[in-house]
Write an enzyme that holds these catalytic residues in place. Structure first.
Site, mmCIF file in Angstrom:
data_model
loop_
_atom_site.group_PDB
_atom_site.id
_atom_site.type_symbol
_atom_site.label_atom_id
_atom_site.label_comp_id
_atom_site.label_asym_id
_atom_site.label_seq_id
_atom_site.Cartn_x
_atom_site.Cartn_y
_atom_site.Cartn_z
ATOM 1 N N THR A 382 37.635 -56.760 20.916
ATOM 2 C CA THR A 382 37.453 -55.451 21.507
ATOM 3 C C THR A 382 38.442 -54.445 20.903
ATOM 4 O OG1 THR A 382 36.830 -56.602 23.511
ATOM 5 C CG2 THR A 382 37.443 -54.305 23.746
ATOM 6 N N GLY A 474 41.355 -56.738 24.787
ATOM 7 C CA GLY A 474 42.137 -57.843 25.317
ATOM 8 C C GLY A 474 41.401 -58.795 26.237
ATOM 9 N N GLY A 475 40.040 -58.750 26.241
ATOM 10 C CA GLY A 475 39.315 -59.691 27.089
ATOM 11 C C GLY A 475 39.710 -59.563 28.549
#
Length: 571
Positions: A382, A474-475
């Site tokens: 991302t 960062g999930g």
């Protein structure tokens, strides 16, 4: 007395002349403004320097924040292949100079041929890596449609002019950074394994900082999008290439899936934290609801007195995160398929009640925390960039392929990477995805459904005026990174750059660990937390926040995360 008046008059003239001839930078320093970090006319903060420069040039040419965002999106698809994309999707939060707000959901969508148990074997177990590194891992891309819709609604400059910088970067090449060289080298073996007969992002020997990366096939794809807009991707030669790639690897995306994909304008999640208004992303992003829940959970506590990353601060924030991520596992999903109880989740009484069983005596065990309940409710890598323009329009966009380089699979002839966003669905209730997040029915796989996300693009107001634009990749750590960045500025009086650079920690209910960056907590704090039952584990970098702060003097102050190649530029 007359001579004295003459001297005063001459002195005033001298001061007036001096004022006009003093360099602007000196005046700014006198007013407490750093001319190197604060800018009046606009700012771009994003994950790669060449893309930031593209956005800045668009602003200088008279483009607004959305124009710059479109140009940056396509430039990142060239310069940041780990996460920048045309084969992925994302979310946009927009605030106009007059305070109008809107959000755009250009999240990927499950293909029509997808099914709830598509990643399970005959015994009902999840097949390892099938939702990650196969053609079946990809959802229908939304980024191109999203940029088209954003430009049609808010853009000023010509579409072709916004695409051309990315085309030039792809066709003529650009110098790669040390970070990108390292990422390319680390993934080279998998590129070769998954892309027989293709040579994208691969070279003889290892990539080195300063090497020129040229992507001719990607340039041709971008030219199609430049000349034909949405049809240049979802129809014609590029669509043919994407579908052919799917067929070659038993993937699911069809021409009908591409034709049927459309981004959705959605009503923003609006919350308040003390004197600040939070404008953030609604479902299928879980980020907005979770962020507001987190802020409201800690609002009444004296964080400012406790201090940044002190034991009481950490404990409170972790306990809030534990409960919010538990709620996420049950109640959040695509609102077009699942009844998301937004009002109940954001009800102050509910949020307060969720924190009632928090004790200072010992850590709450995640096994004892379940998603909350409501009266009358029935279940039915991302990248981020922040942009503001001279008029005060602001855009916060988070976009992704999911994993670094997505599925690691390229579309032959088109030169772009496929996403592996299908892993963000719950392949099986209770089984964690690649980020350790657990989900259930709300986020189960269904044809045409958008997968749940943690992306949290956010804009903050104070007293009705723009205050901050913020977001991060960062999930699962996205939500907590945005949360901590906002708190760092509001409660701990950090500058924008300090707030994004500060060391972070993260908790997500399951697994029951407090993940910390090296140096985030001092040894005394760690000992105190461990004595209360908190399990502390070390994690590499957490998030890469890119943010902009509007100062009381009216200047834009950027924060570019030092964990990557993130760059802030203004004028």
């Amino acid at each position: 007395m007359g001579n004295l008046n003459i001297k005063k008059s001459n002195y005033l003239k001298f001061l007036l002349i001096l004022f006009f001839f003093i360099p602007v930078s000196c005046v700014q320093k006198r007013l407490g403004v750093n001319s190197n970090t604060q800018f009046r006319n606009g700012m771009v903060v994003c994950a790669y320097p060449d893309a930031a420069q593209v956005g800045l040039e668009i602003l200088k040419q008279g483009g607004n924040a959305v124009d710059a965002a479109v140009a940056v999106q396509f430039a990142l698809a060239v310069t940041l292949p780990e996460a920048g994309n045309i084969g992925g999707g994302g979310f946009m939060v927009y605030r106009s100079k007059t305070g109008e707000n809107n959000t755009l959901d250009f999240r990927e969508m499950s293909p029509a041929a997808a099914s709830v148990d598509m990643y399970l074997d005959s015994t009902g177990h999840v097949i390892p890596d099938m939702s990650l590194y196969t053609h079946k891992a990809s959802g229908v891309p939304g980024s191109v449609d999203g940029m088209v819709q954003a430009h049609e609604k808010y853009g000023k400059l010509k579409w072709a002019d916004l695409l051309q910088p990315a085309i030039d970067l792809a066709g003529k090449g650009f110098k790669i950074t040390k970070h990108l060289a390292s990422d390319l080298n680390r993934t080279a073996a998998q590129f070769k394994k998954l892309n027989a007969g293709k040579s994208y992002l691969i070279k003889e020997g290892e990539w080195q900082e300063g090497d020129i990366l040229i992507q001719q096939d990607l340039a041709k794809t971008l030219e199609q999008i430049r000349d034909k807009g949405r049809a240049g991707f979802y129809e014609g030669i590029v669509a043919d290439q994407l579908v052919a790639e799917m067929k070659s690897g038993d993937g699911l995306i069809s021409k009908t899936d591409l034709q049927n994909y459309h981004s959705v304008w959605r009503k923003a999640i609006i919350g308040n934290y003390k004197d600040y208004k939070i404008i953030t992303m609604p479902p299928p992003s879980s980020g907005g609801i979770a962020l507001v829940q987190l802020l409201k959970s800690v609002e009444k506590y004296p964080l400012k007195r406790w201090g940044y990353n002190q034991d009481s601060t950490v404990r409170l924030m972790v306990e809030a995160e534990r409960r919010v991520y538990a709620d996420r596992s049950k109640y959040l999903g695509d609102p077009d398929f699942f009844k998301v109880p937004v009002d109940s989740l954001l009800n102050p009484v509910y949020i307060t009640a969720r924190m009632n069983n928090f004790s200072w005596d010992a850590a709450t065990q995640s096994t004892s925390i379940q998603p909350g309940s409501f009266v009358g409710y029935e279940s039915d890598q991302t990248t981020h960039y922040s942009i503001v323009d001279s008029e005060g329009n602001a855009v916060s966009i988070t976009t992704t392929l999911n994993d670094t380089f997505g599925s690691r699979i390229f579309v032959q002839g088109a030169g772009f990477l496929l996403n592996n966003e299908m892993d963000d669905f719950s392949s099986k209730p209770g089984v964690p995805n690649m980020y350790g997040l657990v989900g259930g029915k709300a986020n189960s796989i269904q044809p045409g459904k958008r997968m749940l996300s943690c992306m949290t693009p956010t804009i903050v107001e104070k007293d009705g005026k723009l205050f901050m634009v913020v977001g991060t990749p960062g999930g699962s750590t996205i939500i907590t990174s945005v949360f901590q960045t906002i708190v760092n500025v509001i409660e701990f009086n950090q500058s924008m750059q300090q707030a994004v650079a500060s060391k972070r920690f993260h908790h997500q209910w399951l697994p029951d660990d407090v993940e910390t960056e090296t140096g985030a907590l001092d040894s005394v704090t760690v000992t105190r937390l461990q004595s209360k039952g908190y399990k502390i584990t070390n994690k590499g970098g957490i998030g890469r926040v890119d943010a902009i702060l509007k100062t009381p003097q009216g200047y834009y102050e950027g924060g570019a995360d030092p964990r990557g190649d993130d760059t802030k530029l203004g004028f």
